[in-house]
Scaffold this motif. Structure first.
Motif, PDB file in Angstrom:
ATOM      1  N   PRO A 163      21.445 -45.479  34.749  1.00  0.00           N
ATOM      2  CA  PRO A 163      21.625 -46.848  34.261  1.00  0.00           C
ATOM      3  C   PRO A 163      22.641 -47.658  35.073  1.00  0.00           C
ATOM      4  O   PRO A 163      22.495 -48.874  35.201  1.00  0.00           O
ATOM      5  N   TYR A 186      20.394 -52.811  34.960  1.00  0.00           N
ATOM      6  CA  TYR A 186      19.310 -51.892  34.614  1.00  0.00           C
ATOM      7  C   TYR A 186      18.241 -52.537  33.737  1.00  0.00           C
ATOM      8  O   TYR A 186      17.082 -52.127  33.781  1.00  0.00           O
ATOM      9  N   PHE A 230      19.904 -41.855  30.744  1.00  0.00           N
ATOM     10  CA  PHE A 230      20.245 -42.963  29.852  1.00  0.00           C
ATOM     11  C   PHE A 230      20.791 -42.411  28.539  1.00  0.00           C
ATOM     12  O   PHE A 230      20.227 -41.477  27.951  1.00  0.00           O
ATOM     13  N   HIS A 274      22.355 -47.410  26.171  1.00  0.00           N
ATOM     14  CA  HIS A 274      21.480 -47.953  27.210  1.00  0.00           C
ATOM     15  C   HIS A 274      20.054 -48.094  26.684  1.00  0.00           C
ATOM     16  O   HIS A 274      19.381 -49.096  26.948  1.00  0.00           O
TER      17      HIS A 274
END
Length: 276
Positions: free
Chosen positions: A111, A118, A142, A146
């Protein structure tokens, strides 16, 4: 040949539940290693732009004569290519090197949240899927925040999250989020990432003895029975065959629980928030 089970992804595509990783396989040796893995029965291969061996992986797969539809190939976009124009160049470069017509699974490698790119990179992957460059799209490394941000700011749930995962480091919060949201979990470093001697742990040794298999086979079977997609890697042909020969036995619930209790909480690779 070992018939590896498949998992149906949230986009309808199927992925073999055991893959072969080529991280740290140098380009000069990659074609040979992949050819031996094909002979051992692997049809799912995991590479990345960062690994520097996409061209050799593609060459070995093309030379095998195995129909393209019987192969599953993953590659990944490094985090310095997350700008939209760079993202387009990155996938074009990977496709040219692999030379397989399309990618089965294309991942954002990390990420890199401090770069704050991202989400835009993910939206580019959505376009790549629509354009037929890749059949499935996903992420790697991730964490829950995220993934939650992608859910808020994009239209597509990742098909896969590839994370460091093994009995000593299980990332249970990430796995729980993925299971609840239909994201398949791939495990890199599935045998301990070199940080832990899982093969010497009593529950693993006991299960190996009980089933007449190796400790590595026990750990990989643990992954399969929990629904993970492990990506073991080896340059040794006999080890390759051993790692895919894990379908002839079942761990008991007690054995699964004992191995799951090996959680130690220590990450072997970089922390995703610090990989920038």
């Amino acid at each position: 040949m070992t018939r590896v089970p498949v998992i149906r992804l949230n986009d309808g595509n199927a992925i073999p539940q055991i893959g072969f990783g080529v991280y740290k396989v140098d380009a000069g040796n990659a074609e040979k290693v992949v050819s031996e893995a094909l002979e051992a029965g692997y049809r799912h291969f995991d590479t990345a732009a960062l690994y520097g061996n996409e061209a050799e992986v593609g060459r070995a797969l093309r030379a095998s004569g195995i129909p393209r539809e019987e192969l599953f190939v993953t590659t990944k976009q490094w985090f310095d290519r997350q700008e939209p124009v760079e993202a387009e160049r990155a996938i074009a470069e990977s496709m040219e090197k692999l030379d397989l017509g399309y990618i089965d699974l294309y991942l954002l490698h990390w990420p890199a949240p401090k770069r704050d790119r991202y989400v835009g990179a993910w939206q580019a992957l959505e376009r790549f899927k629509l354009d037929g460059l890749t059949r499935s799209i996903g992420v790697s490394n991730f964490l829950v925040p995220h993934l939650e941000r992608l859910a808020r700011e994009s239209a597509t749930v990742p098909a896969v999250n590839q994370i460091e995962l093994h009995p000593a480091y299980q990332q249970r919060d990430v796995v729980a989020y993925c299971r609840a949201n239909g994201i398949a979990v791939e495990a890199w470093g599935p045998l301990g990432q070199g940080k832990y001697d899982l093969f010497g742990e009593e529950p693993v040794v006991a299960a190996a003895k009980a089933h007449g298999v190796t400790p590595a086979q026990v750990v990989l079977r643990w992954h399969l029975q929990l629904g993970n997609i492990p990506l073991p890697k080896s340059g040794n042909s006999s080890r390759m065959r051993e790692n895919i020969d894990v379908l002839g036995f079942d761990l008991t619930l007690a054995e699964l629980d004992a191995i799951t209790a090996l959680e130690r909480g220590g990450r072997g690779g970089p922390h995703p928030d610090e990989q920038n």
